[in-house]
Design a protein around this motif. Structure first.
Motif, PDB file in Angstrom:
ATOM      1  N   LEU A 105       2.742   1.586  -3.344  1.00  0.00           N
ATOM      2  CA  LEU A 105       1.882   2.019  -4.439  1.00  0.00           C
ATOM      3  C   LEU A 105       1.450   3.470  -4.257  1.00  0.00           C
ATOM      4  N   PHE A 106       1.134   3.853  -3.019  1.00  0.00           N
ATOM      5  CA  PHE A 106       0.755   5.244  -2.781  1.00  0.00           C
ATOM      6  C   PHE A 106       1.875   6.186  -3.214  1.00  0.00           C
ATOM      7  N   PHE A 121       0.825  -1.202   0.000  1.00  0.00           N
ATOM      8  CA  PHE A 121       0.000   0.000   0.000  1.00  0.00           C
ATOM      9  C   PHE A 121       0.866   1.261   0.000  1.00  0.00           C
ATOM     10  N   GLY A 142      -6.913   6.283  -6.435  1.00  0.00           N
ATOM     11  CA  GLY A 142      -5.946   5.423  -7.092  1.00  0.00           C
ATOM     12  C   GLY A 142      -5.814   4.028  -6.514  1.00  0.00           C
ATOM     13  N   ILE A 143      -6.279   3.822  -5.280  1.00  0.00           N
ATOM     14  CA  ILE A 143      -6.105   2.508  -4.641  1.00  0.00           C
ATOM     15  C   ILE A 143      -7.383   2.032  -3.952  1.00  0.00           C
ATOM     16  N   ALA A 177      -4.998   8.637  -2.771  1.00  0.00           N
ATOM     17  CA  ALA A 177      -5.070   7.307  -2.165  1.00  0.00           C
ATOM     18  C   ALA A 177      -6.426   6.659  -2.418  1.00  0.00           C
ATOM     19  N   LEU A 231       2.121   6.434  -7.003  1.00  0.00           N
ATOM     20  CA  LEU A 231       1.069   7.300  -7.548  1.00  0.00           C
ATOM     21  C   LEU A 231       1.354   8.768  -7.229  1.00  0.00           C
ATOM     22  N   ASN A 248      -9.753  -8.219  -4.381  1.00  0.00           N
ATOM     23  CA  ASN A 248      -9.941  -6.989  -3.610  1.00  0.00           C
ATOM     24  C   ASN A 248      -9.877  -7.312  -2.125  1.00  0.00           C
ATOM     25  N   GLN A 284      -9.958  -1.292  -4.324  1.00  0.00           N
ATOM     26  CA  GLN A 284      -9.663  -2.365  -3.379  1.00  0.00           C
ATOM     27  C   GLN A 284     -10.741  -2.530  -2.309  1.00  0.00           C
TER      28      GLN A 284
END
Length: 175
Positions: free
Chosen positions: A106-107, A103, A150-151, A147, A110, A164, A155
């Protein structure tokens, strides 16, 4: 990555915790952005609170929501920087059972696309704590939007494929 419209949407009960020494509910734009997004997506606001940047107070609030069967997910905003008062990641680490390192990675990936190398100052993190997901986000409105959009929007959508977080919820406390 598609939403499978043949599957039922399962609303998730989400609590929002803003960590700040200077903001209250009346001027909590980041918390407002999260509430607007989660409710627009069809999820349920399970609680909302503003807590000072005090690790023990944050930990106590997290424990209360982790133990509340009406809370599936906790979103925190604020306290993820590198200054002396930024203690949210330490508080999250104190309650976590399992870290979700992807997480934060990835954050920051992005975020890098929008703010460049300044993203290195973010210690955004996530974990599972006694069957509850916790996502610790920076305190800026832009960061929480990034966040969520984009995620978290996908999820936390039970219809998102290939997988998910929602479909794993019944199994989080397996032993």
């Amino acid at each position: 990555m598609p939403i499978d419209e043949s599957r039922a949407f399962i609303p998730v009960r989400i609590a929002v915790l803003t960590v700040s020494d200077t903001r209250g509910l009346a001027d909590d734009r980041s918390g407002d952005a999260l509430v607007e997004r989660l409710e627009s997506a069809g999820h349920i606001l399970a609680g909302r609170y503003v807590e000072r940047d005090e690790k023990s107070a944050i930990v106590a609030r997290l424990h209360a929501w982790i133990d509340d069967p009406q809370v599936d997910v906790i979103l925190t905003t604020g306290g993820t920087g590198v200054t002396g008062r930024d203690v949210t990641p330490e508080a999250v680490a104190q309650v976590q059972d399992k870290e979700i390192p992807g997480f934060g990675e990835l954050f920051r990936w992005l975020s890098y696309q929008k703010i460049g190398t300044s993203t290195i100052q973010s210690r955004a993190t996530a974990c599972v704590a006694r069957g509850t997901y916790i996502f610790a986000l920076p305190g800026s409105t832009g960061a929480v939007k990034d966040a969520w959009d984009g995620i978290l929007a996908t999820q936390l959508d039970s219809r998102f494929r290939p997988c998910n977080f929602v479909e794993l919820m019944p199994r989080l406390n397996e032993r």
